[in-house]
Scaffold this active site. Structure first.
Site, PDB file in Angstrom:
ATOM      1  CG  ASP A  70      -0.252  -0.524   2.337  1.00 42.89           C
ATOM      2  OD1 ASP A  70       0.882  -0.164   2.718  1.00 42.89           O
ATOM      3  OD2 ASP A  70      -1.008  -1.445   3.193  1.00 42.89           O
ATOM      4  CG  ASN A 142      -8.928  -2.097  12.018  1.00 40.83           C
ATOM      5  OD1 ASN A 142      -7.937  -2.692  11.422  1.00 40.83           O
ATOM      6  ND2 ASN A 142      -9.443  -1.136  11.459  1.00 40.83           N
ATOM      7  CG  HIS A 144      -5.957  -2.605   8.845  1.00 40.28           C
ATOM      8  ND1 HIS A 144      -6.044  -1.692   9.811  1.00 40.28           N
ATOM      9  CD2 HIS A 144      -4.495  -2.900   8.721  1.00 40.28           C
ATOM     10  CE1 HIS A 144      -4.762  -1.018   9.998  1.00 40.28           C
ATOM     11  NE2 HIS A 144      -3.897  -2.029   9.383  1.00 40.28           N
ATOM     12  CD  GLU A 149      -8.776   0.608   7.904  1.00 36.48           C
ATOM     13  OE1 GLU A 149      -8.687  -0.286   8.640  1.00 36.48           O
ATOM     14  OE2 GLU A 149      -7.913   1.491   7.896  1.00 36.48           O
TER      15      GLU A 149
END
Length: 268
Positions: A70, A142, A144, A149
Site C-alpha cells: 500500500d 481492527n 485490517h 479496513e
C-alpha cells in the site's frame, strides 16, 4: 492455514523468515523471485532475519522484485513517511533488494481517476511479473490486512480506500499529530493478496491478540478482513505468546507444528 507460535519476538522473526525462504523456494519459478512487502513494526525482525540469511549465503534478493502492499494518498513518494521511503530504508537497504526493483502503488496524481487507473495498472504489473511468490503481511488491531479496513470486499483488487479512524490514530505516532496523517490510501485488495503463492503474516504483542483470534478462528467476514487467510491454500500465521493469547485451539496448533518425522506411518 498453519499457526506457528514463537516464545519471543526474536523467535517469531526467525520462524517467519524460514517460512518466507521456504515459500520462495517452493513457489518461485525462476531466478527472479517476487516478494510482497509489508511495512509496520511487526515485520522488522523478519527483514533482519532475511538480511542474516543473505549474509550467510542462504538467500539472494539482488534480482528479486518487490511489491508494496500500500501507499498513502496525498504525500509524495519522497516524503519520509511514505511507504516507498519506509521500504527503501527498512527493506531494500537491509536485504539487498534493488531500489529499481521496488514497486509501490501510486498515491500522487492530478485526479482521483488517474490514481484509480494507476491502481489497476499496479495489479497488471504484479501479473506481468509472474505473480507474487510470497506475500509478507502484518495485521491491524481492527483486523485490517494491507489497508483493507473492516467492510472491505473479500475479492477486492488494488484501489483507493479511506483509512479507519483507529488506523489513523495508530499511525499518528509517525507524524506530527493525527491531523497530518493522510485520510486515504491505495492498497492491494484482498483478492490481490489472495493471488500470492504463499502468505506469511507476522504479529507480536497483546494489542494484536483479538485480531489474530478473529482472523484465524472467527468466521470469514468483511468485519475482519484478515479472515480471508482462511481461504488461502498456503497461509502461515506466525505470532508470539502475547498475540496468541486469544486462540482457543492453541493445543492443536502446537501439536500440528511438530516435525512430521514424529509420525508413525506404518500401515496397520
Amino acid at each position: 492455514m498453519r499457526v506457528l507460535i514463537g516464545s519471543s519476538p526474536e523467535e517469531v522473526a526467525k520462524i517467519a523468515s524460514d517460512n518466507v525462504l521456504a515459500g520462495l523456494a517452493h513457489h518461485s519459478a525462476g531466478a527472479e523471485p517476487v516478494l510482497g512487502l509489508a511495512t509496520g513494526s511487526s515485520p522488522l525482525g523478519l527483514y533482519r532475519e532475511l538480511s542474516r540469511a543473505v549474509q550467510e549465503g542462504r538467500a539472494d534478493f539482488s534480482r528479486a522484485q518487490g511489491f508494496a502492499l500500500d501507499e498513502y494518498i496525498g504525500i509524495p513518494d519522497t516524503h519520509e513517511q511514505s511507504y516507498r521511503q519506509t521500504l527503501l530504508n527498512e527493506v531494500c537497504d537491509v536485504i539487498g533488494l534493488s531500489a529499481d526493483s521496488l514497486h509501490v502503488p501510486q498515491g500522487m496524481a492530478a485526479s482521483v481517476e488517474a490514481i484509480e487507473a494507476a491502481a489497476r495498472a499496479y495489479d497488471a504489473s504484479i501479473a506481468q511479473a509472474g505473480g507474487i511468490d510470497v506475500q509478507i503481511l502484518g495485521i491491524g488491531s481492527n483486523g485490517h490486512l494491507g489497508f483493507n479496513e473492516p467492510g472491505s470486499a473479500l475479492r477486492s483488487r488494488t484501489r483507493i480506500k479511506r483509512l479507519a479512524a483507529n488506523t489513523r490514530e495508530d499511525n499518528a505516532r509517525f507524524f506530527d499529530g493525527i491531523e497530518h496523517v493522510p485520510t486515504h490510501c491505495v492498497t492491494q485488495g484482498l483478492g490481490t493478496i489472495l493471488d500470492a503463492g504463499r502468505l506469511v503474516l507476522v504479529a507480536v504483542g497483546s494489542g494484536k491478540a483479538d485480531a489474530i483470534a478473529a482472523a484465524v478462528e472467527g468466521p470469514i467476514s468483511a468485519s475482519c478482513p484478515a479472515s480471508v487467510l482462511q481461504l488461502h491454500q498456503d497461509a502461515v500465521v506466525v505470532v508470539d505468546e502475547a498475540a496468541a493469547k486469544g486462540l482457543k485451539l492453541r493445543d492443536y496448533y502446537d501439536d500440528a507444528a511438530e516435525d512430521l518425522t514424529v509420525l508413525d506411518l506404518t500401515v496397520r
